[in-house]
Design an enzyme around this catalytic site. Structure first.
Site, PDB file in Angstrom:
ATOM      1  N   ASN A   1       0.755  -1.283  -0.024  1.00 53.56           N
ATOM      2  CA  ASN A   1      -0.119   0.077  -0.161  1.00 53.56           C
ATOM      3  C   ASN A   1       0.858   1.448   0.007  1.00 53.56           C
ATOM      4  O   ASN A   1       1.623   1.320   0.659  1.00 53.56           O
ATOM      5  CB  ASN A   1      -0.866  -0.150   1.320  1.00 53.56           C
TER       6      ASN A   1
ATOM      7  N   CYS B   1      -4.766   0.087   5.796  1.00 57.88           N
ATOM      8  CA  CYS B   1      -4.325  -1.201   5.563  1.00 57.88           C
ATOM      9  C   CYS B   1      -4.273  -1.830   6.907  1.00 57.88           C
ATOM     10  O   CYS B   1      -3.979  -2.870   7.196  1.00 57.88           O
ATOM     11  CB  CYS B   1      -3.288  -1.505   4.637  1.00 57.88           C
ATOM     12  N   HIS B   2      -3.851  -0.860   7.997  1.00 58.97           N
ATOM     13  CA  HIS B   2      -3.879  -1.206   9.392  1.00 58.97           C
ATOM     14  C   HIS B   2      -5.256  -1.917   9.850  1.00 58.97           C
ATOM     15  O   HIS B   2      -5.126  -2.619  10.763  1.00 58.97           O
ATOM     16  CB  HIS B   2      -3.678   0.172  10.182  1.00 58.97           C
TER      17      HIS B   2
ATOM     18  N   GLU C   1      -8.646   4.107  17.068  1.00 56.67           N
ATOM     19  CA  GLU C   1      -9.984   3.907  16.511  1.00 56.67           C
ATOM     20  C   GLU C   1     -10.904   3.364  17.393  1.00 56.67           C
ATOM     21  O   GLU C   1     -12.076   3.773  17.607  1.00 56.67           O
ATOM     22  CB  GLU C   1      -9.947   3.301  15.109  1.00 56.67           C
TER      23      GLU C   1
END
Length: 349
Positions: free
Chosen positions: A304, A312-313, A339
């Site tokens: 990425n 992509c995490h 998050e």
């Protein structure tokens, strides 16, 4: 008395293939049986040659001395390698070698034979890695890195690191410009690049492989690399800081990424994973209607070009385990925790 490297070399018997291990934590590569090498699997990279390790941004271990080739290392080369600190600060020219009683051609031939690069290229790579480490540590010393008197900000480091790949490309599209800058974020320092259409690169500076990745990168855009910010870099800087402060869930930054149709589709599939959630590589492969391509999807996601913004995490293993992240698993864990902590908070964006 035999050197440490000779004793290690003697452990290779029956024609066993020699290999090397790089530590992402220290930036040092070792012989695979070095007692001091990194042992935590997520912190290491494997290399088949010293050339690959050096090209990927690693410097040689001073314990197991992977640049030495046992009895095939002439006394002149042994002496030269012992001067490492000298030519890290100021590269040795052919005249410098002659003054020290060395034949430049013999030196270059030995390095080409055993490490697939000339001594001058080896010096340049070493100095480049020192500059990269200085950049990551925010340490700028005007008396180091080849006596560059203007080495007091990133622009000068940029010139040193990327001068050999910043030449204007040939061809009808040679007027394209890729703007390039450096971000100092709470999650770590990052390199960012943007065209006149949008952000095309965002990568942690301590993960970047400058020579190999940037040559490919510049060729892909057929562009001149310039150290300056444009509107998209400024926008990204603001939104990334808001995201890391827990005040933003989505990015509204235009992207300009290039890849094969399958690569682009894989990267865009990551954008479907919502803030505060995760998906497995199998889920992504199914979403793309290619369930048998799970390994290919995982590998491509690891390539990425725009970290964090293309999330992509949020891609994890089928068992729920954190796997594969170019910025390191500790950063991946930090981003997911960030998050989770803020996913129920109302944000203006």
């Amino acid at each position: 008395m035999k050197s440490i490297s000779e004793n290690i070399d003697n452990k290779y018997t029956n024609g066993d293939q020699r290999s090397y291990i790089g530590s992402r934590q220290t930036g040092i590569f070792c012989r695979d049986i070095c007692s001091e090498r990194e042992s935590i699997s997520e912190n290491i990279e494997h290399f088949a040659s010293t050339y690959d390790a050096i090209l990927s941004g690693y410097t040689a271990c001073k314990i197991c001395q992977p640049l030495y080739v046992s009895e095939q290392t002439p006394d002149q080369i042994v002496e030269l390698l012992s001067w490492e600190d000298d030519y890290q600060n100021k590269p040795l020219s052919d005249d410098d070698l002659r003054e020290r009683g060395l034949d430049a051609k013999i030196v270059d031939n030995w390095f080409l034979t055993h490490h697939n690069m000339t001594f001058s290229i080896y010096q340049r790579m070493n100095r480049m890695m020192l500059a990269m480490k200085a950049l990551n540590n925010a340490h700028f010393d005007v008396n180091t890195y080849g006596g560059m008197t203007l080495l007091v900000h990133f622009g000068d480091l940029y010139q040193m690191i990327f001068s050999d790949i910043s030449e204007k490309p040939k061809g009808p599209k040679g007027n394209n410009i890729v703007c390039f800058s450096y971000l100092d974020l709470s999650i770590g320092s990052m390199f960012i690049a943007a065209t006149e259409k949008g952000v095309c690169l965002l990568e942690f500076s301590d993960r970047l492989k400058p020579m190999s990745e940037f040559k490919t990168f510049i060729n892909r855009y057929n562009a001149t690399l310039e150290y300056r910010e444009n509107i998209y870099i400024e926008q990204a800087k603001r939104q990334l800081n808001e995201y890391l402060d827990g005040k933003r869930k989505t990015f509204t930054i235009p992207l300009d990424i290039k890849g094969t149709p399958f690569q682009t589709e894989s990267w865009m599939s990551l954008m479907v994973i919502a803030y505060g959630t995760t998906s497995s590589y199998l889920d992504l492969a199914n979403y793309m209607a290619t369930p048998k391509a799970i390994r290919a999807v995982g590998k491509i996601n690891g390539m990425n070009p725009v970290s964090i913004i293309i999330p992509c995490h949020r891609a994890i293993g089928t068992t729920g385990k954190l796997v594969g992240y170019s910025g390191g698993l500790s950063r991946k864990d930090s981003l997911l925790n960030l998050e989770q902590k803020n996913k129920n908070n109302p944000f203006p964006y």
